[in-house]
Design a protein around this motif. Structure first.
Motif, PDB file in Angstrom:
ATOM      1  N   THR A  92       0.866  -1.177   0.000  1.00  0.00           N
ATOM      2  CA  THR A  92       0.000   0.000   0.000  1.00  0.00           C
ATOM      3  C   THR A  92       0.903   1.226   0.000  1.00  0.00           C
ATOM      4  O   THR A  92       2.040   1.174   0.468  1.00  0.00           O
ATOM      5  N   VAL A  93       0.394   2.337  -0.528  1.00  0.00           N
ATOM      6  CA  VAL A  93       1.146   3.591  -0.563  1.00  0.00           C
ATOM      7  C   VAL A  93       0.468   4.579   0.375  1.00  0.00           C
ATOM      8  O   VAL A  93      -0.739   4.791   0.303  1.00  0.00           O
ATOM      9  N   GLN A  94       1.252   5.170   1.254  1.00  0.00           N
ATOM     10  CA  GLN A  94       0.762   6.184   2.187  1.00  0.00           C
ATOM     11  C   GLN A  94       1.319   7.536   1.782  1.00  0.00           C
ATOM     12  O   GLN A  94       2.534   7.706   1.650  1.00  0.00           O
ATOM     13  N   HIS A 145       6.775   9.677   0.264  1.00  0.00           N
ATOM     14  CA  HIS A 145       5.686   8.721   0.473  1.00  0.00           C
ATOM     15  C   HIS A 145       6.242   7.492   1.196  1.00  0.00           C
ATOM     16  O   HIS A 145       7.450   7.275   1.240  1.00  0.00           O
ATOM     17  N   LYS A 146       5.339   6.673   1.714  1.00  0.00           N
ATOM     18  CA  LYS A 146       5.741   5.442   2.385  1.00  0.00           C
ATOM     19  C   LYS A 146       5.033   4.270   1.737  1.00  0.00           C
ATOM     20  O   LYS A 146       3.862   4.359   1.377  1.00  0.00           O
ATOM     21  N   ILE A 147       5.773   3.191   1.591  1.00  0.00           N
ATOM     22  CA  ILE A 147       5.194   1.946   1.102  1.00  0.00           C
ATOM     23  C   ILE A 147       5.176   0.969   2.263  1.00  0.00           C
ATOM     24  O   ILE A 147       6.208   0.700   2.880  1.00  0.00           O
ATOM     25  N   HIS A 148       3.995   0.461   2.565  1.00  0.00           N
ATOM     26  CA  HIS A 148       3.834  -0.573   3.581  1.00  0.00           C
ATOM     27  C   HIS A 148       3.780  -1.906   2.842  1.00  0.00           C
ATOM     28  O   HIS A 148       3.099  -2.015   1.819  1.00  0.00           O
ATOM     29  N   PHE A 149       4.491  -2.910   3.354  1.00  0.00           N
ATOM     30  CA  PHE A 149       4.458  -4.208   2.681  1.00  0.00           C
ATOM     31  C   PHE A 149       4.217  -5.332   3.681  1.00  0.00           C
ATOM     32  O   PHE A 149       4.502  -5.208   4.873  1.00  0.00           O
ATOM     33  N   LEU A 150       3.698  -6.418   3.147  1.00  0.00           N
ATOM     34  CA  LEU A 150       3.472  -7.638   3.919  1.00  0.00           C
ATOM     35  C   LEU A 150       3.872  -8.807   3.031  1.00  0.00           C
ATOM     36  O   LEU A 150       3.432  -8.904   1.877  1.00  0.00           O
ATOM     37  N   VAL A 151       4.703  -9.695   3.556  1.00  0.00           N
ATOM     38  CA  VAL A 151       5.142 -10.888   2.831  1.00  0.00           C
ATOM     39  C   VAL A 151       4.328 -12.064   3.355  1.00  0.00           C
ATOM     40  O   VAL A 151       4.319 -12.341   4.559  1.00  0.00           O
ATOM     41  N   ILE A 152       3.659 -12.755   2.445  1.00  0.00           N
ATOM     42  CA  ILE A 152       2.924 -13.976   2.804  1.00  0.00           C
ATOM     43  C   ILE A 152       3.600 -15.118   2.071  1.00  0.00           C
ATOM     44  O   ILE A 152       3.645 -15.141   0.835  1.00  0.00           O
ATOM     45  N   ASN A 153       4.142 -16.063   2.853  1.00  0.00           N
ATOM     46  CA  ASN A 153       4.836 -17.203   2.253  1.00  0.00           C
ATOM     47  C   ASN A 153       3.893 -18.372   2.102  1.00  0.00           C
ATOM     48  O   ASN A 153       3.196 -18.756   3.031  1.00  0.00           O
ATOM     49  N   ASN A 154       3.870 -18.931   0.876  1.00  0.00           N
ATOM     50  CA  ASN A 154       2.970 -20.013   0.550  1.00  0.00           C
ATOM     51  C   ASN A 154       3.571 -21.385   0.791  1.00  0.00           C
ATOM     52  O   ASN A 154       2.870 -22.366   0.859  1.00  0.00           O
ATOM     53  N   SER A 155       4.879 -21.457   0.850  1.00  0.00           N
ATOM     54  CA  SER A 155       5.563 -22.738   1.032  1.00  0.00           C
ATOM     55  C   SER A 155       5.740 -23.055   2.493  1.00  0.00           C
ATOM     56  O   SER A 155       5.738 -22.176   3.355  1.00  0.00           O
ATOM     57  N   VAL A 156       5.940 -24.306   2.764  1.00  0.00           N
ATOM     58  CA  VAL A 156       6.218 -24.737   4.125  1.00  0.00           C
ATOM     59  C   VAL A 156       7.714 -24.733   4.338  1.00  0.00           C
ATOM     60  O   VAL A 156       8.497 -25.014   3.498  1.00  0.00           O
TER      61      VAL A 156
END
Length: 106
Positions: free
Chosen positions: A54-56, A95-106
């Protein structure tokens, strides 16, 4: 969660080893219709990770139509493409970029 500030310009890469965080962009203008790409080195990222961004904007008075998207990521990094589809707004507010990493692998 972590935080990092981009140095120099919007093409300067950053390193932040966390599954979520905030990237404060360099306080330089991104001209209307322009794009800039930069790499985020992050040891929590896998080739099949889902990266949410997302961009803030720093203030409503300086809000632009700044957009951010990811494109192919690899183990330990992902890329961000910034774009300013606005008509003439070339704000130099960081500006600020907020990020979230979602890992699909085990």
């Amino acid at each position: 969660r972590g935080a990092v500030t981009q140095a120099n310009n919007h093409s300067t890469g950053v390193t932040l080893n966390a599954t979520s965080g905030i990237i404060t962009l360099a306080g330089v203008a991104l001209a209307a219709g322009a794009e800039a790409d930069f790499a985020v080195t992050n040891n929590t990222v896998q080739a099949d990770s889902l990266i949410l961004l997302t961009v803030q904007c720093p203030a409503s008075a300086s809000a632009t139509n700044m957009r951010a998207a990811t494109y192919p990521n690899w183990d330990t990094s992902f890329n961000v493409r910034l774009s300013n589809p606005g008509a003439g707004d070339t704000s130099t507010n960081a500006h600020k970029i907020h990020f979230l990493v979602i890992n699909n692998s085990v």
